[in-house]
Design an enzyme around this catalytic site. Structure first.
Site, short mmCIF file in Angstrom:
data_model
loop_
_atom_site.label_atom_id
_atom_site.label_comp_id
_atom_site.label_asym_id
_atom_site.label_seq_id
_atom_site.Cartn_x
_atom_site.Cartn_y
_atom_site.Cartn_z
N ASP A 1 79.11 10.37 79.82
CA ASP A 1 77.66 10.46 79.71
C ASP A 1 77.11 10.76 81.09
O ASP A 1 77.80 10.56 82.11
CB ASP A 1 77.04 9.17 79.16
CG ASP A 1 75.67 9.41 78.55
OD1 ASP A 1 75.59 9.65 77.33
OD2 ASP A 1 74.67 9.38 79.29
N TYR B 1 67.63 24.72 67.46
CA TYR B 1 68.64 23.72 67.08
C TYR B 1 69.55 24.23 65.98
O TYR B 1 70.77 24.16 66.09
CB TYR B 1 67.93 22.44 66.65
CG TYR B 1 68.87 21.33 66.23
CD1 TYR B 1 69.66 20.68 67.17
CD2 TYR B 1 68.95 20.92 64.91
CE1 TYR B 1 70.52 19.66 66.81
CE2 TYR B 1 69.81 19.89 64.53
CZ TYR B 1 70.59 19.27 65.48
OH TYR B 1 71.44 18.26 65.11
N ASN C 1 80.46 16.28 71.57
CA ASN C 1 79.38 15.59 70.88
C ASN C 1 78.04 15.71 71.59
O ASN C 1 76.99 15.63 70.96
CB ASN C 1 79.74 14.10 70.75
CG ASN C 1 78.56 13.26 70.30
OD1 ASN C 1 78.13 13.33 69.15
ND2 ASN C 1 78.02 12.47 71.21
N LYS D 1 73.63 25.03 66.26
CA LYS D 1 74.60 24.33 65.42
C LYS D 1 75.35 25.29 64.50
O LYS D 1 76.54 25.10 64.22
CB LYS D 1 73.91 23.23 64.62
CG LYS D 1 73.38 22.08 65.48
CD LYS D 1 74.47 21.47 66.34
CE LYS D 1 74.00 20.22 67.08
NZ LYS D 1 75.07 19.63 67.93
#
Length: 255
Positions: A41, A159, A94, A163
């Site tokens: 992260d 978005y 992710n 994807k």
């Protein structure tokens, strides 16, 4: 810790964007299944919290504090994970940065940041992981896409486009990397309550989503993480280039 089904014993995994939400739960579940988990992260406090949680439960984890929104960043994260674990067996792409905007409102800086984190990092991460994985053992790459790649709503042009591109990237990478024993698959979650999706949720919208879902509830991060763990495990050893919609049936039904 008891080793549950979907054994990932001693596999070394790197999970991007694992500081919260789906990434955090995937890190927890992989550690429960015996994996050595690299928790990535941008925020050190998030990484530290997840690593501490896994270790407190008897699992193995290490932190990878790194901004993966550049080729150099994701390469550094992969190299760190390989050095820490001695090898790399699993990559879970992710991480995402998301803003929903109507077509007239899309700005260059929004588009660029969403592409950097949500698409380019997957390209460069796949490249780096493929180079790092042992050609004798192979490995598994799991890309977190979205049901927005399969059916879309207003204000999601960027978005949904990113994807959908991830699904094409997944198939192309699977075709190219299969000869090296590297499987590449994607998971498409539906709307799942997480810290990151909180701003786009309310009780009325959640009720609408539940009413349209054949299984009669919203998904959870636990649901999505189980799908990711399955695709990363030997139980999915002959599965590649596939898209798994973990969505309670909402995408391909009309109720």
């Amino acid at each position: 810790m008891n080793t549950p089904k979907l054994d990932l014993q001693d596999r070394v995994a790197l999970i991007t964007g694992a500081g919260n939400g789906i990434g955090r739960e995937t890190a927890r579940q992989m550690a429960e299944r015996g994996a050595i988990v690299g928790v990535n992260d941008l925020k050190p406090e998030f990484v530290e919290a997840v690593v501490d949680e896994i270790r407190a439960a008897g699992g193995r984890a290490f932190g990878v504090v790194q901004n993966i929104a550049s080729r150099e960043g994701i390469q550094s994260a992969v190299a760190h994970a390989r050095a820490e674990g001695g090898r790399l067996d699993i990559l879970v792409n992710n991480a995402a940065w998301v803003r929903y905007q109507a077509v007239p409102e899309i700005q260059p800086e929004t588009l660029e940041r969403m592409l950097d984190v949500g698409f380019k990092a997957v390209v460069w991460g796949t490249q780096a992981a493929a180079a790092a994985m042992d050609p004798q053992r192979g490995g598994a790459i799991v890309n977190v896409a979205s049901t927005a790649a399969l059916r879309s709503t207003p204000n999601s042009l960027v978005y949904s486009g990113i994807k959908a591109a991830i699904l094409g990237l997944t198939r192309a990478a699977a075709a190219e990397l299969g000869a090296r024993g590297i499987r590449v698959n994607a998971v498409c979650p539906s709307a799942v309550p997480t810290e990151g999706t909180q701003r786009n949720r309310n009780s009325e919208r959640d009720a609408f989503r539940v009413a349209r879902t054949p299984l009669g509830r919203l998904g959870t991060v636990e649901d999505i993480a189980r799908g990711i763990c399955f695709l990363a495990s030997d139980e999915a050893g002959f599965i590649t280039a596939q898209t798994l919609a973990v969505d309670g049936g909402v995408t391909f039904t009309n109720i």
